[in-house]
Write a protein that holds these residues in place. Structure first.
Motif, PDB file in Angstrom:
ATOM      1  N   CYS A 193       8.263  83.374  96.722  1.00 40.23           N
ATOM      2  CA  CYS A 193       9.599  83.901  97.017  1.00 40.23           C
ATOM      3  C   CYS A 193      10.405  84.185  95.753  1.00 40.23           C
ATOM      4  N   THR A 194       9.735  84.820  94.773  1.00 39.94           N
ATOM      5  CA  THR A 194      10.422  85.223  93.548  1.00 39.94           C
ATOM      6  C   THR A 194      10.357  86.740  93.321  1.00 39.94           C
ATOM      7  N   ASP A 195       9.771  87.482  94.253  1.00 44.37           N
ATOM      8  CA  ASP A 195       9.800  88.949  94.273  1.00 44.37           C
ATOM      9  C   ASP A 195       9.368  89.552  92.941  1.00 44.37           C
ATOM     10  N   LEU A 196       8.100  89.375  92.606  1.00 46.00           N
ATOM     11  CA  LEU A 196       7.563  89.802  91.319  1.00 46.00           C
ATOM     12  C   LEU A 196       6.699  91.051  91.455  1.00 46.00           C
ATOM     13  N   THR A 197       6.650  91.847  90.402  1.00 41.56           N
ATOM     14  CA  THR A 197       5.702  92.955  90.319  1.00 41.56           C
ATOM     15  C   THR A 197       4.317  92.398  89.979  1.00 41.56           C
ATOM     16  N   ILE A 198       3.301  93.247  90.000  1.00 40.63           N
ATOM     17  CA  ILE A 198       1.936  92.786  89.710  1.00 40.63           C
ATOM     18  C   ILE A 198       1.846  92.097  88.340  1.00 40.63           C
ATOM     19  N   PRO A 199       2.331  92.715  87.247  1.00 44.68           N
ATOM     20  CA  PRO A 199       2.235  92.027  85.949  1.00 44.68           C
ATOM     21  C   PRO A 199       2.998  90.707  85.932  1.00 44.68           C
ATOM     22  N   GLU A 200       4.175  90.673  86.542  1.00 40.91           N
ATOM     23  CA  GLU A 200       4.971  89.447  86.571  1.00 40.91           C
ATOM     24  C   GLU A 200       4.270  88.356  87.370  1.00 40.91           C
ATOM     25  N   LEU A 201       3.691  88.738  88.504  1.00 41.67           N
ATOM     26  CA  LEU A 201       2.993  87.753  89.331  1.00 41.67           C
ATOM     27  C   LEU A 201       1.799  87.169  88.588  1.00 41.67           C
ATOM     28  N   LYS A 216      10.097  71.244  93.140  1.00 41.64           N
ATOM     29  CA  LYS A 216      10.707  72.569  93.149  1.00 41.64           C
ATOM     30  C   LYS A 216      10.945  73.033  94.578  1.00 41.64           C
ATOM     31  N   ARG A 217       9.998  72.753  95.478  1.00 40.63           N
ATOM     32  CA  ARG A 217      10.159  73.118  96.885  1.00 40.63           C
ATOM     33  C   ARG A 217      11.423  72.482  97.468  1.00 40.63           C
ATOM     34  N   GLU A 218      11.618  71.206  97.186  1.00 42.69           N
ATOM     35  CA  GLU A 218      12.778  70.500  97.731  1.00 42.69           C
ATOM     36  C   GLU A 218      14.083  71.006  97.121  1.00 42.69           C
ATOM     37  N   LEU A 219      14.083  71.319  95.838  1.00 43.19           N
ATOM     38  CA  LEU A 219      15.282  71.860  95.205  1.00 43.19           C
ATOM     39  C   LEU A 219      15.665  73.212  95.800  1.00 43.19           C
ATOM     40  N   ALA A 220      14.662  74.031  96.055  1.00 45.74           N
ATOM     41  CA  ALA A 220      14.924  75.337  96.659  1.00 45.74           C
ATOM     42  C   ALA A 220      15.464  75.186  98.073  1.00 45.74           C
ATOM     43  N   ASP A 238      19.992  85.888  96.836  1.00 44.48           N
ATOM     44  CA  ASP A 238      20.470  84.664  96.193  1.00 44.48           C
ATOM     45  C   ASP A 238      19.361  83.616  96.148  1.00 44.48           C
ATOM     46  N   CYS A 239      18.570  83.547  97.225  1.00 36.38           N
ATOM     47  CA  CYS A 239      17.468  82.579  97.260  1.00 36.38           C
ATOM     48  C   CYS A 239      16.385  82.931  96.249  1.00 36.38           C
ATOM     49  N   VAL A 240      16.085  84.224  96.117  1.00 32.66           N
ATOM     50  CA  VAL A 240      15.103  84.664  95.126  1.00 32.66           C
ATOM     51  C   VAL A 240      15.565  84.275  93.725  1.00 32.66           C
ATOM     52  N   THR A 241      16.820  84.548  93.426  1.00 30.67           N
ATOM     53  CA  THR A 241      17.369  84.202  92.118  1.00 30.67           C
ATOM     54  C   THR A 241      17.305  82.701  91.880  1.00 30.67           C
ATOM     55  N   ASN A 242      17.675  81.927  92.878  1.00 29.85           N
ATOM     56  CA  ASN A 242      17.644  80.474  92.740  1.00 29.85           C
ATOM     57  C   ASN A 242      16.221  79.966  92.523  1.00 29.85           C
ATOM     58  N   ASN A 243      15.263  80.513  93.245  1.00 22.53           N
ATOM     59  CA  ASN A 243      13.869  80.099  93.071  1.00 22.53           C
ATOM     60  C   ASN A 243      13.401  80.324  91.636  1.00 22.53           C
ATOM     61  N   ARG A 244      13.787  81.458  91.071  1.00 19.38           N
ATOM     62  CA  ARG A 244      13.397  81.751  89.689  1.00 19.38           C
ATOM     63  C   ARG A 244      14.036  80.761  88.720  1.00 19.38           C
ATOM     64  N   VAL A 245      15.309  80.483  88.909  1.00 19.71           N
ATOM     65  CA  VAL A 245      16.041  79.587  88.011  1.00 19.71           C
ATOM     66  C   VAL A 245      15.505  78.171  88.087  1.00 19.71           C
ATOM     67  N   VAL A 246      15.263  77.684  89.298  1.00 23.13           N
ATOM     68  CA  VAL A 246      14.787  76.314  89.479  1.00 23.13           C
ATOM     69  C   VAL A 246      13.473  76.093  88.751  1.00 23.13           C
TER      70      VAL A 246
END
Length: 253
Positions: A193-201, A216-220, A238-246
């Motif tokens: 749930c971080t919405d990445l492109t192929i290179p990023e993934l 990390k799962r619990e923090l998200a 907002d959830c995608v952004t939070n997942n990346r930050v966490v």
């Protein structure tokens, strides 16, 4: 392609619409009763059927229900699913919702647990994208910023077929190997749930650390529970952004 879908929640209902638009023949079912699904039938030209009927004469079965409901589903259906039917597992284990499942807590990978329950091989995909992203962020093949989804499973042929369905949904598929690698797309992973492109993934795939997945799962999840969301379609970014930050915070500490 003939596809059966079990579960008409946020992910299941979106896949029904996307697959139908792509020209596939879809039938689906839901625990709350098919009589409540008339509007979706009319909208998509698909068919709501019984649980028994949904697994008959299909090429692909999508299982999109709460993780804790898998054993009950298995009791009803595992002997009825044809051995050549490809099963897509979209589920995720959330102890806050499912309660603690000892086998998973003791280390068995989530999709291997699902496969064992169903007594069939499964292909893991669509578990790593929020419903809002699945509905709103799909792009035509070849688009520069197209989101990629990890896919894992034992059969190369089955994964290729499922990858074509992912493409029909508007996303790229990245094969990350067999189910022994499926933990890398579970909640808590930097490709979850971080919405990445192929290179990023691919870059984040190499950075997954299993020892911090649960934290990390619990923090998200805590982030989600603290929000006052009135419409799930408006908060997924907002959830995608939070997942990346966490995840970045945990890696850097």
């Amino acid at each position: 392609m003939k596809i059966g879908i079990i579960g008409v929640g946020q992910i299941g209902s979106t896949l029904i619409r996307q697959y139908a638009k792509a020209g596939h023949k879809i039938k689906f079912t839901n625990a709350s009763g098919i009589e409540k699904l008339n509007a979706l039938e009319k909208e998509t030209g698909t068919k709501a059927v019984s649980l028994i009927e949904v697994v008959e004469d299909i090429n692909v079965l999508v299982v999109s229900i709460p993780f804790i409901e898998i054993p009950n589903l298995a009791k009803q259906l595992c002997k009825r699913i044809a051995t050549d039917t490809i099963i897509i597992d979209t589920t995720n284990y959330y102890p806050i919702r499912d309660g603690k499942i000892s086998e998973v807590e003791n280390g068995i990978f989530e999709s291997i647990w699902v496969s064992n329950q169903l007594e069939r091989p499964v292909i893991k995909v669509y578990n790593s994208i929020l419903a809002g992203s699945l509905l709103k962020e799909g792009l035509p093949k070849g688009s520069k910023n197209r989101i990629a989804l990890p896919i894992s499973g034992e059969s190369e042929k089955s994964k290729q077929i499922v990858a074509s369905l992912v493409n029909d949904s508007g996303f790229d598929a990245v094969d990350i190997g067999d189910l022994s690698n499926s933990w890398k797309q579970q909640p808590g992973s930097p490709i979850y749930c971080t919405d990445l492109t192929i290179p990023e993934l691919k870059n984040n795939f190499d950075r997954v650390q299993r020892n911090i997945l649960a934290l990390k799962r619990e923090l998200a999840l805590q982030f989600i529970l603290k929000q006052e969301f009135t419409n799930w379609m408006n908060w997924y970014k907002d959830c995608v952004t939070n997942n990346r930050v966490v995840y970045e915070t945990l890696l850097n500490n």
